[in-house]
Design a protein around this motif. Structure first.
Motif, PDB file in Angstrom:
ATOM      1  N   VAL B 199       0.777  -1.149  -0.068  1.00 14.24           N
ATOM      2  CA  VAL B 199      -0.044  -0.002  -0.117  1.00 14.24           C
ATOM      3  C   VAL B 199       0.954   1.290  -0.047  1.00 14.24           C
ATOM      4  O   VAL B 199       0.508   2.063  -0.555  1.00 14.24           O
ATOM      5  CB  VAL B 199      -0.776  -0.054   1.226  1.00 14.24           C
ATOM      6  CG1 VAL B 199      -1.664   1.377   1.299  1.00 14.24           C
ATOM      7  CG2 VAL B 199      -1.928  -1.165   1.030  1.00 14.24           C
ATOM      8  N   ALA B 200       1.897   1.469   0.891  1.00 14.24           N
ATOM      9  CA  ALA B 200       2.934   2.515   0.772  1.00 14.24           C
ATOM     10  C   ALA B 200       3.479   2.294  -0.524  1.00 14.24           C
ATOM     11  O   ALA B 200       3.657   3.740  -1.172  1.00 14.24           O
ATOM     12  CB  ALA B 200       4.075   2.013   1.720  1.00 14.24           C
ATOM     13  N   GLY B 201       3.721   1.346  -1.119  1.00 13.83           N
ATOM     14  CA  GLY B 201       4.408   1.667  -2.547  1.00 13.83           C
ATOM     15  C   GLY B 201       3.271   2.104  -3.629  1.00 13.83           C
ATOM     16  O   GLY B 201       3.542   2.876  -4.581  1.00 13.83           O
ATOM     17  N   LEU B 202       2.173   1.658  -3.459  1.00 12.06           N
ATOM     18  CA  LEU B 202       1.038   2.166  -4.352  1.00 12.06           C
ATOM     19  C   LEU B 202       0.638   3.605  -4.249  1.00 12.06           C
ATOM     20  O   LEU B 202       0.561   4.282  -5.033  1.00 12.06           O
ATOM     21  CB  LEU B 202      -0.347   1.581  -4.156  1.00 12.06           C
ATOM     22  CG  LEU B 202      -0.300  -0.099  -4.820  1.00 12.06           C
ATOM     23  CD1 LEU B 202      -1.531  -0.741  -4.332  1.00 12.06           C
ATOM     24  CD2 LEU B 202      -0.410  -0.018  -6.178  1.00 12.06           C
ATOM     25  N   PHE B 203       0.845   3.949  -2.967  1.00 14.15           N
ATOM     26  CA  PHE B 203       0.606   5.709  -2.632  1.00 14.15           C
ATOM     27  C   PHE B 203       1.580   6.286  -3.364  1.00 14.15           C
ATOM     28  O   PHE B 203       1.326   7.220  -3.896  1.00 14.15           O
ATOM     29  CB  PHE B 203       0.816   5.577  -1.234  1.00 14.15           C
ATOM     30  CG  PHE B 203       1.009   7.132  -0.660  1.00 14.15           C
ATOM     31  CD1 PHE B 203      -0.206   7.788  -0.889  1.00 14.15           C
ATOM     32  CD2 PHE B 203       1.838   7.669  -0.183  1.00 14.15           C
ATOM     33  CE1 PHE B 203      -0.284   9.374  -0.530  1.00 14.15           C
ATOM     34  CE2 PHE B 203       1.973   8.993   0.268  1.00 14.15           C
ATOM     35  CZ  PHE B 203       0.963   9.769  -0.016  1.00 14.15           C
ATOM     36  N   ILE B 204       2.825   5.896  -3.248  1.00 14.11           N
ATOM     37  CA  ILE B 204       4.123   6.783  -3.935  1.00 14.11           C
ATOM     38  C   ILE B 204       3.868   6.640  -5.534  1.00 14.11           C
ATOM     39  O   ILE B 204       4.074   7.466  -6.228  1.00 14.11           O
ATOM     40  CB  ILE B 204       5.439   6.198  -3.429  1.00 14.11           C
ATOM     41  CG1 ILE B 204       5.485   6.467  -1.963  1.00 14.11           C
ATOM     42  CG2 ILE B 204       6.434   6.951  -4.208  1.00 14.11           C
ATOM     43  CD1 ILE B 204       5.753   7.762  -1.501  1.00 14.11           C
ATOM     44  N   LEU B 205       3.386   5.340  -5.751  1.00 16.63           N
ATOM     45  CA  LEU B 205       3.233   5.366  -7.292  1.00 16.63           C
ATOM     46  C   LEU B 205       2.277   6.244  -7.857  1.00 16.63           C
ATOM     47  O   LEU B 205       2.494   6.877  -8.907  1.00 16.63           O
ATOM     48  CB  LEU B 205       2.769   3.795  -7.786  1.00 16.63           C
ATOM     49  CG  LEU B 205       2.538   3.241  -9.210  1.00 16.63           C
ATOM     50  CD1 LEU B 205       4.004   3.229  -9.655  1.00 16.63           C
ATOM     51  CD2 LEU B 205       1.755   1.940  -9.184  1.00 16.63           C
ATOM     52  N   SER B 206       0.990   6.146  -7.059  1.00 14.59           N
ATOM     53  CA  SER B 206       0.105   7.175  -7.945  1.00 14.59           C
ATOM     54  C   SER B 206       0.336   8.575  -7.657  1.00 14.59           C
ATOM     55  O   SER B 206       0.165   9.412  -8.336  1.00 14.59           O
ATOM     56  CB  SER B 206      -1.327   6.830  -6.813  1.00 14.59           C
ATOM     57  OG  SER B 206      -1.052   7.189  -5.560  1.00 14.59           O
ATOM     58  N   LEU B 207       0.965   8.878  -6.307  1.00 12.51           N
ATOM     59  CA  LEU B 207       1.380  10.373  -6.306  1.00 12.51           C
ATOM     60  C   LEU B 207       2.436  10.701  -6.867  1.00 12.51           C
ATOM     61  O   LEU B 207       2.444  11.703  -7.847  1.00 12.51           O
ATOM     62  CB  LEU B 207       1.655  10.522  -4.508  1.00 12.51           C
ATOM     63  CG  LEU B 207       1.893  12.039  -4.353  1.00 12.51           C
ATOM     64  CD1 LEU B 207       0.901  12.697  -4.305  1.00 12.51           C
ATOM     65  CD2 LEU B 207       2.696  12.131  -2.997  1.00 12.51           C
ATOM     66  N   TRP B 208       3.629  10.087  -6.677  1.00 14.79           N
ATOM     67  CA  TRP B 208       5.236  10.448  -7.543  1.00 14.79           C
ATOM     68  C   TRP B 208       5.155  10.139  -8.869  1.00 14.79           C
ATOM     69  O   TRP B 208       5.569  11.070  -9.648  1.00 14.79           O
ATOM     70  CB  TRP B 208       6.057   9.716  -6.464  1.00 14.79           C
ATOM     71  CG  TRP B 208       7.336  10.182  -6.971  1.00 14.79           C
ATOM     72  CD1 TRP B 208       8.291   9.539  -7.730  1.00 14.79           C
ATOM     73  CD2 TRP B 208       8.069  11.461  -6.433  1.00 14.79           C
ATOM     74  NE1 TRP B 208       9.612  10.130  -7.748  1.00 14.79           N
ATOM     75  CE2 TRP B 208       9.557  11.410  -7.244  1.00 14.79           C
ATOM     76  CE3 TRP B 208       7.570  12.444  -5.906  1.00 14.79           C
ATOM     77  CZ2 TRP B 208      10.354  12.485  -6.768  1.00 14.79           C
ATOM     78  CZ3 TRP B 208       8.795  13.776  -5.638  1.00 14.79           C
ATOM     79  CH2 TRP B 208      10.017  13.510  -6.412  1.00 14.79           C
ATOM     80  N   ILE B 209       4.736   8.971  -9.326  1.00 19.37           N
ATOM     81  CA  ILE B 209       4.979   8.513 -10.754  1.00 19.37           C
ATOM     82  C   ILE B 209       3.526   8.863 -11.812  1.00 19.37           C
ATOM     83  O   ILE B 209       3.894   9.567 -12.702  1.00 19.37           O
ATOM     84  CB  ILE B 209       5.030   6.975 -10.620  1.00 19.37           C
ATOM     85  CG1 ILE B 209       6.520   7.013 -10.028  1.00 19.37           C
ATOM     86  CG2 ILE B 209       5.415   6.725 -12.123  1.00 19.37           C
ATOM     87  CD1 ILE B 209       7.254   5.537  -9.830  1.00 19.37           C
ATOM     88  N   ILE B 210       2.418   8.671 -11.075  1.00 18.30           N
ATOM     89  CA  ILE B 210       1.183   8.880 -12.060  1.00 18.30           C
ATOM     90  C   ILE B 210       0.918  10.341 -12.012  1.00 18.30           C
ATOM     91  O   ILE B 210       0.787  10.960 -13.054  1.00 18.30           O
ATOM     92  CB  ILE B 210       0.063   7.976 -11.615  1.00 18.30           C
ATOM     93  CG1 ILE B 210       0.766   6.519 -11.615  1.00 18.30           C
ATOM     94  CG2 ILE B 210      -1.013   8.385 -12.500  1.00 18.30           C
ATOM     95  CD1 ILE B 210      -0.407   5.627 -11.381  1.00 18.30           C
TER      96      ILE B 210
END
Lengths: 258, 365
Positions: B199-210
């Motif tokens: 979930v921490a990974g998905l959070f950064i994925l959506s915020l930082w990368i997407i």
């Protein structure tokens, strides 16, 4: 050096609980004043209001005035930190800083408040340890941890730490209650010497001690459990112990209390 | 009363054997010999193996469990017969504690054995100093240098982010926090402790990368690791600060030292050993995280020294990658990388213990 303390109408609370009520007294400079009274009557609380340590406790607050010579400690714009630099305190249980050596413990108050040269610090530490009658016992191991000393030595170390910052007044909260008779004697002798230079206020449960070390004695009492503590009377120690003006004081001193 | 006492002692002194027979002492009771526990263990292992062989059980685990049950039963029965019920309960508890201890040790020991046994096959200097660049995945060779670099950089950056924030949060909670804000912070730290790493990974994925449209990088992974690390640092630091006696704070305040200096010079130094241990353990925890790395760092076969640009590898990711390739050479590499990761975490733990011992408040005379 030493200053007079004038307290008028002082009331202290812990949250909504009133711990002491309407205390007024004068503490004379260059003398020792003892506070006696039963447990829970607010002696320690009152002592802590004298250098604004009371408000460190969560929920602690104070009403009334404490005048140090002509300055109100609780006046607006007064920094509690500078109050505590002027009015030092020694606690019931010896509490040297465990991470520091004997030298660093004594120098702590100075070092934490500003920068000093090494030679200056050496002089002050030696003077303070001599003042606390500890120098001869520790001069060869100033770099050893302070927590390795005996209880009585630790307490004298704490006194040395407190007088190193040259306060005007020294408050002592039952400084001998955790000590054996010999260490107690050492500290009582020390109080006798210190009162030449400082104004000393000492809380004690030991009435003989109050009679031995103090010039003035204040008796505190509380009307009933849960009621705030009050000052019953303050007078010259000799008078309090021979011919007190209030019956309750005589009852307490002669052991007929309660 | 006195007479009887005197009588008894003289009696005991003159003829101890007969008197104990005639009148059993209340303080002495029959005891099993000192070798009894070891003997019973040996006996029940023998019996367990015997039953296992006789019944034709294949699994050694079954043999062990039968031995354990036998040990408990025999110890209890024998002690109850010889020594009495209270001692029987005592020995029952003792044997249960030992069995539970062994049960806990077995998986750890077998894991260590398996990893060292299989991991040491290809672990050598070349393995530690080469990347997988240009190595055929089905062939032996290659190494984990790029993964070690990735792990060190990602964990390092995560620590640089999480340790100061966590430390200051804990200082706030213990030294300043009163009322609603402190309660809210405590609550959210508790919630954060339970965040799964994916979930921490998905959070950064959506915020930082997407949303912010940055590229995959070691730094993105480090941010996710920092989210996982922060609550652990806060919790352990908070506990350590609470252990600092209030008397020390008061002693410092009464010397006229301002509160911030008291915290900096008295409270933190007193607790620094425990705080360091907590941070090290938090690092050890995030060093093994795979999910955020898979999502955010993407994995790479070549050495990428720059954590802020381009894909990187990391040890847990490397293990996952090599294992999923599914051939003998990649299995060996995966085991060797696992051994390196375990060693890394173990070294961190040892360093933490060393620091805790070195920095602990001194009591020597």
């Amino acid at each position: 050096m030493a200053k007079r303390i004038d307290v008028s109408g002082l009331t202290a609370y812990y949250g909504s609980h009133k711990a002491i009520e309407d205390i007024s007294m004068t503490v004379e400079p260059r003398s020792a004043t003892a506070f006696i009274g039963p447990s829970g009557c607010g002696k320690s609380t009152f002592l802590r209001t004298l250098n604004r340590m009371h408000e460190v406790t969560p929920g602690g607050r104070v009403e009334g005035k404490v005048m140090l010579d002509n300055e109100n400690l609780y006046g607006s714009g007064v920094d509690p930190v500078s109050v505590r630099r002027t009015i030092g305190m020694v606690f019931q249980r010896p509490n040297p800083f465990p991470t520091m050596s004997i030298f660093d413990n004594v120098a702590a108050g100075l070092r934490l408040n500003g920068s000093y040269r090494k030679s200056e610090l050496n002089d002050i530490v030696e003077k303070s340890l001599k003042g606390a009658n500890l120098w001869n016992e520790v001069k060869d191991r100033l770099n050893k941890p302070g927590s390795g000393l005996s209880g009585g030595q630790q307490q004298r170390l704490c006194i040395a730490r407190a007088i190193a910052v040259e306060p005007q007044v020294l408050l002592m909260d039952e400084p001998c209650s955790a000590l054996d008779p010999i260490s107690t004697l050492a500290i009582e002798d020390l109080i006798g010497e210190l009162k030449e230079r400082f104004t000393i206020v000492i809380v004690t449960h030991n009435m003989q001690q109050a009679a031995r070390v103090s010039d003035h004695t204040a008796f505190f009492n509380l009307a009933a459990v849960g009621q705030p503590g009050r000052l019953i009377e303050i007078d010259e120690t000799e008078r309090i112990f021979s011919n007190p003006s209030v019956q309750a004081t005589e009852d307490y001193i002669s052991g007929r209390f309660g | 009363m006195n007479d009887i006492m005197v009588d008894k002692t003289t009696d005991l002194a003159s003829a101890p054997q007969t008197s104990t027979l005639r009148q059993p002492s209340t303080l002495r009771q029959p005891r099993l010999p000192a070798w009894a526990p070891i003997g019973l263990v040996a006996l029940s292992i023998l019996l367990g193996c015997g039953i296992g062989v006789a019944a034709g059980l294949d699994s050694k685990i079954q043999w062990g469990l039968i031995s354990a049950v036998l040990l408990v039963a025999i110890t209890f029965a024998l002690t109850a017969q010889v020594e009495g019920r209270r001692q029987a309960k005592d020995r029952l508890a003792t044997s249960l504690v030992w069995i539970c201890f062994l049960l806990a040790i077995v998986p750890l020991a077998s894991l260590m054995y398996g990893t060292i046994d299989r991991g040491s096959k290809v672990l050598d200097g070349a393995f530690l100093s080469h990347s997988m660049n240009g190595v055929l995945t089905t062939q032996p060779g290659g190494g984990i240098y790029h993964a070690i670099i990735g792990t060190l950089e990602q964990v390092g950056i995560a620590t640089l982010i999480a340790a100061p924030i966590g430390l200051l949060t804990a200082v706030y909670l213990v030294e300043y926090g009163r009322g609603k804000l402190a309660k809210a912070v405590t609550f959210f730290v508790d919630v954060m402790t339970g965040i799964p790493s994916i979930v921490a990974g998905l959070f950064i994925l959506s915020l930082w990368i997407i949303i912010l449209d940055f590229d995959y990088s070691g730094f993105a992974g480090a941010m996710a690791l920092a989210i996982l690390m922060m609550p652990v640092v806060v919790r352990s630091t908070e506990e350590m600060l609470k252990l600092v006696p209030n008397e020390l704070r008061e002693a410092s305040l009464a010397l006229g030292v301002p509160k911030w200096r008291t915290i900096l010079k008295v409270v933190l130094p007193t607790a620094i050993g425990g705080i360091t241990t907590g941070v090290m353990l938090a690092i050890a925890r995030i060093a093994g995280e795979t999910a955020p790395i898979v999502l955010l760092v993407f994995g790479e076969k070549v050495i990428n020294n720059n954590p802020f640009e381009g894909a990187q590898s990391s040890l847990p990711f490397y293990i996952y990658e090599q294992w999923s390739l599914g051939n003998e050479a990649s299995y060996d590499r995966a085991w060797a990388a696992a051994l390196v990761l375990i060693a890394f975490v173990m070294i961190l733990n040892l360093v933490a213990r060393g620091i805790a011992r070195w920095k602990a408040p001194k009591t020597g005379r």
